[in-house]
Design an enzyme around this catalytic site. Sequence first.
Site, PDB file in Angstrom:
ATOM      1  N   ASN A   9      21.514 -41.399  23.132  1.00  0.00           N
ATOM      2  CA  ASN A   9      20.835 -40.174  22.714  1.00  0.00           C
ATOM      3  C   ASN A   9      19.856 -40.519  21.587  1.00  0.00           C
ATOM      4  O   ASN A   9      20.230 -41.158  20.614  1.00  0.00           O
ATOM      5  CB  ASN A   9      21.863 -39.142  22.236  1.00  0.00           C
ATOM      6  CG  ASN A   9      21.307 -37.740  22.276  1.00  0.00           C
ATOM      7  OD1 ASN A   9      20.213 -37.496  21.758  1.00  0.00           O
ATOM      8  ND2 ASN A   9      22.027 -36.820  22.890  1.00  0.00           N
TER       9      ASN A   9
ATOM     10  N   HIS B 115      24.788 -29.193  29.567  1.00  0.00           N
ATOM     11  CA  HIS B 115      23.424 -29.603  29.908  1.00  0.00           C
ATOM     12  C   HIS B 115      22.813 -28.684  30.958  1.00  0.00           C
ATOM     13  O   HIS B 115      23.516 -27.964  31.661  1.00  0.00           O
ATOM     14  CB  HIS B 115      23.417 -31.042  30.454  1.00  0.00           C
ATOM     15  CG  HIS B 115      23.508 -32.086  29.389  1.00  0.00           C
ATOM     16  ND1 HIS B 115      24.699 -32.454  28.811  1.00  0.00           N
ATOM     17  CD2 HIS B 115      22.543 -32.823  28.780  1.00  0.00           C
ATOM     18  CE1 HIS B 115      24.472 -33.384  27.903  1.00  0.00           C
ATOM     19  NE2 HIS B 115      23.175 -33.628  27.858  1.00  0.00           N
TER      20      HIS B 115
ATOM     21  N   LYS C 152      20.538 -32.044  35.641  1.00  0.00           N
ATOM     22  CA  LYS C 152      21.012 -33.355  35.195  1.00  0.00           C
ATOM     23  C   LYS C 152      21.741 -34.060  36.342  1.00  0.00           C
ATOM     24  O   LYS C 152      22.578 -33.463  37.022  1.00  0.00           O
ATOM     25  CB  LYS C 152      21.930 -33.194  33.982  1.00  0.00           C
ATOM     26  CG  LYS C 152      22.441 -34.505  33.437  1.00  0.00           C
ATOM     27  CD  LYS C 152      23.002 -34.354  32.034  1.00  0.00           C
ATOM     28  CE  LYS C 152      23.611 -35.645  31.526  1.00  0.00           C
ATOM     29  NZ  LYS C 152      22.697 -36.796  31.547  1.00  0.00           N
TER      30      LYS C 152
HETATM   31  N1  LIG Z   1      18.853 -41.129  25.678  1.00  0.00           N
HETATM   32  C1  LIG Z   1      18.355 -39.897  25.544  1.00  0.00           C
HETATM   33  O1  LIG Z   1      18.116 -39.412  24.422  1.00  0.00           O
HETATM   34  C2  LIG Z   1      18.092 -39.097  26.768  1.00  0.00           C
HETATM   35  C3  LIG Z   1      18.403 -39.610  27.993  1.00  0.00           C
HETATM   36  N2  LIG Z   1      18.152 -38.920  29.130  1.00  0.00           N
HETATM   37  C4  LIG Z   1      18.438 -39.608  30.377  1.00  0.00           C
HETATM   38  O2  LIG Z   1      17.207 -40.067  30.928  1.00  0.00           O
HETATM   39  C5  LIG Z   1      17.287 -40.084  32.351  1.00  0.00           C
HETATM   40  C6  LIG Z   1      16.154 -39.257  32.938  1.00  0.00           C
HETATM   41  O3  LIG Z   1      16.319 -37.910  32.569  1.00  0.00           O
HETATM   42  P1  LIG Z   1      15.214 -36.804  32.979  1.00  0.00           P
HETATM   43  O4  LIG Z   1      13.881 -37.204  32.470  1.00  0.00           O
HETATM   44  O5  LIG Z   1      15.780 -35.505  32.594  1.00  0.00           O
HETATM   45  O6  LIG Z   1      15.244 -36.945  34.575  1.00  0.00           O
HETATM   46  P2  LIG Z   1      14.091 -36.589  35.612  1.00  0.00           P
HETATM   47  O7  LIG Z   1      14.749 -36.527  36.936  1.00  0.00           O
HETATM   48  O8  LIG Z   1      13.291 -35.431  35.138  1.00  0.00           O
HETATM   49  O9  LIG Z   1      13.119 -37.870  35.547  1.00  0.00           O
HETATM   50  C7  LIG Z   1      13.408 -39.114  36.095  1.00  0.00           C
HETATM   51  C8  LIG Z   1      12.135 -39.654  36.705  1.00  0.00           C
HETATM   52  O10 LIG Z   1      12.351 -41.000  37.120  1.00  0.00           O
HETATM   53  C9  LIG Z   1      11.660 -41.170  38.336  1.00  0.00           C
HETATM   54  N3  LIG Z   1      12.156 -42.355  39.024  1.00  0.00           N
HETATM   55  C10 LIG Z   1      13.218 -42.479  39.868  1.00  0.00           C
HETATM   56  N4  LIG Z   1      13.315 -43.746  40.298  1.00  0.00           N
HETATM   57  C11 LIG Z   1      12.309 -44.439  39.721  1.00  0.00           C
HETATM   58  C12 LIG Z   1      11.921 -45.797  39.740  1.00  0.00           C
HETATM   59  N5  LIG Z   1      12.553 -46.719  40.495  1.00  0.00           N
HETATM   60  N6  LIG Z   1      10.851 -46.184  38.977  1.00  0.00           N
HETATM   61  C13 LIG Z   1      10.192 -45.290  38.236  1.00  0.00           C
HETATM   62  N7  LIG Z   1      10.518 -43.990  38.176  1.00  0.00           N
HETATM   63  C14 LIG Z   1      11.576 -43.571  38.893  1.00  0.00           C
HETATM   64  C15 LIG Z   1      11.890 -39.853  39.087  1.00  0.00           C
HETATM   65  O11 LIG Z   1      10.961 -39.681  40.151  1.00  0.00           O
HETATM   66  C16 LIG Z   1      11.691 -38.857  37.957  1.00  0.00           C
HETATM   67  O12 LIG Z   1      10.336 -38.466  37.821  1.00  0.00           O
HETATM   68  C17 LIG Z   1      18.692 -39.566  32.691  1.00  0.00           C
HETATM   69  O13 LIG Z   1      19.557 -40.668  32.856  1.00  0.00           O
HETATM   70  C18 LIG Z   1      19.064 -38.769  31.455  1.00  0.00           C
HETATM   71  O14 LIG Z   1      20.444 -38.642  31.275  1.00  0.00           O
HETATM   72  C19 LIG Z   1      17.584 -37.682  29.094  1.00  0.00           C
HETATM   73  C20 LIG Z   1      17.299 -37.093  27.904  1.00  0.00           C
HETATM   74  C21 LIG Z   1      17.511 -37.744  26.636  1.00  0.00           C
HETATM   75  O1  LIG Z   2      20.038 -35.714  31.054  1.00  0.00           O
HETATM   76  C1  LIG Z   2      19.804 -35.245  29.912  1.00  0.00           C
HETATM   77  O2  LIG Z   2      19.146 -34.226  29.732  1.00  0.00           O
HETATM   78  C2  LIG Z   2      20.344 -35.963  28.758  1.00  0.00           C
HETATM   79  N1  LIG Z   2      20.912 -37.111  28.951  1.00  0.00           N
HETATM   80  C3  LIG Z   2      21.482 -37.939  27.958  1.00  0.00           C
HETATM   81  C4  LIG Z   2      22.987 -38.025  28.149  1.00  0.00           C
HETATM   82  O3  LIG Z   2      23.452 -38.058  29.299  1.00  0.00           O
HETATM   83  O4  LIG Z   2      23.710 -38.085  27.151  1.00  0.00           O
HETATM   84  C5  LIG Z   2      21.084 -37.552  26.553  1.00  0.00           C
HETATM   85  C6  LIG Z   2      21.000 -36.067  26.338  1.00  0.00           C
HETATM   86  O5  LIG Z   2      22.291 -35.547  26.335  1.00  0.00           O
HETATM   87  C7  LIG Z   2      20.128 -35.412  27.395  1.00  0.00           C
END
Ligand SMILES: NC(=O)C1=CN([C@@H]2O[C@H](COP(=O)(O)OP(=O)(O)OC[C@H]3O[C@@H](n4cnc5c(N)ncnc54)[C@H](O)[C@@H]3O)[C@@H](O)[C@H]2O)C=CC1
Ligand SMILES: O=C(O)C1=N[C@H](C(=O)O)C[C@H](O)C1
Length: 258
Positions: free
Chosen positions: A116, A144, A148
């Site tokens: 996160n 969430h 997700k």
């Molecule tokens: N560490 C953090 O603070 C956060 C982490 N996340 C995580 O980030 C990830 C993405 O979350 P979101 O953006 O909400 O998902 P999302 O589904 O909106 O975006 C993911 C994107 O990746 C693309 N994608 C899929 N396979 C691909 C590939 N091989 N190469 C390039 N692009 C590809 C999809 O087409 C999509 O546009 C999840 O695992 C989520 O849990 C999300 C929010 C915060």
């Molecule tokens: O998918 C999300 O939106 C988020 N993914 C991350 C997680 O799985 O912890 C970080 C945040 O909670 C948002």
Amino acid sequence: MTEDLQRGEGKPLRVGVLGARGRMGAQAVKAVEASRDLEVVAMVDAGDSVFEIADAGAEVVIDFTHPDVVMDNLRFAVDRGIHAVVGTTGFTSARLQTLRGWLAAKPELGVLIAPNFALGAVLAMRFAQQAARFYESAEIIELHHNRKADAPSGTAAHTAKLIGEARSAAGLKPGPDATTSELDGARGAAIDGVPVHSVRLPGLVAHEEILFGADGETLTIRHDSMDRASFMPGVLLGVRTVPKRPGLTIGLENVIEL
Ligand SMILES: NC(=O)C1=CN([C@@H]2O[C@H](COP(=O)(O)OP(=O)(O)OC[C@H]3O[C@@H](n4cnc5c(N)ncnc54)[C@H](O)[C@@H]3O)[C@@H](O)[C@H]2O)C=CC1
Ligand SMILES: O=C(O)C1=N[C@H](C(=O)O)C[C@H](O)C1
């Protein structure tokens, strides 16, 4: 002093974004583009060629894609000597071990994986880690948006692991729990002895509640991301820091040094 001068090079750091059309990737593109010391040189999403990242001369890649593809992306980045800042979830200890193996062959390379990137979430995890040795009983509720892909959240899994480790270090076992009859799933998923419950609802963004209980009291630590803007300062900090941190760093708390 400008960020360019702080880097001491006068040239923006070249950044590629994987998952660039996704919810997080699109925000990351905007945040990087708004930073004078950083430059977006490649935006790659599903169906695009990952080679665009290397062809564009990216020095750092940001990955917000999907647990199913993130390891392939990292293999690509490590092979080509590109530092990586990863927000994508799905990092089991087996995956981390594999990644450490790849990085052993590239000692100059940095990879930051942050469950996160929001400051408040990092603090909540730290507070939970501090509280854990005082309480035998803890449960986590993560909430969430309903788009997700995974459950439980990476943040909740990481928080549970931190609580488990702190308890073990203090010689504590999970507290008494008399429930012996339950519908499957009613008590959540147990991670390191901590029940984790996942809620998915439209309207939510990313929220976590960590509950501790002892005789006559409870302690609740709660964090809410109401907007994905909350993740961007952490992402940018990661991008600026990762070239100076060789090896694998897990968690933004190691970069902020809380
Ligand atoms: N560490 C953090 O603070 C956060 C982490 N996340 C995580 O980030 C990830 C993405 O979350 P979101 O953006 O909400 O998902 P999302 O589904 O909106 O975006 C993911 C994107 O990746 C693309 N994608 C899929 N396979 C691909 C590939 N091989 N190469 C390039 N692009 C590809 C999809 O087409 C999509 O546009 C999840 O695992 C989520 O849990 C999300 C929010 C915060
Ligand atoms: O998918 C999300 O939106 C988020 N993914 C991350 C997680 O799985 O912890 C970080 C945040 O909670 C948002």
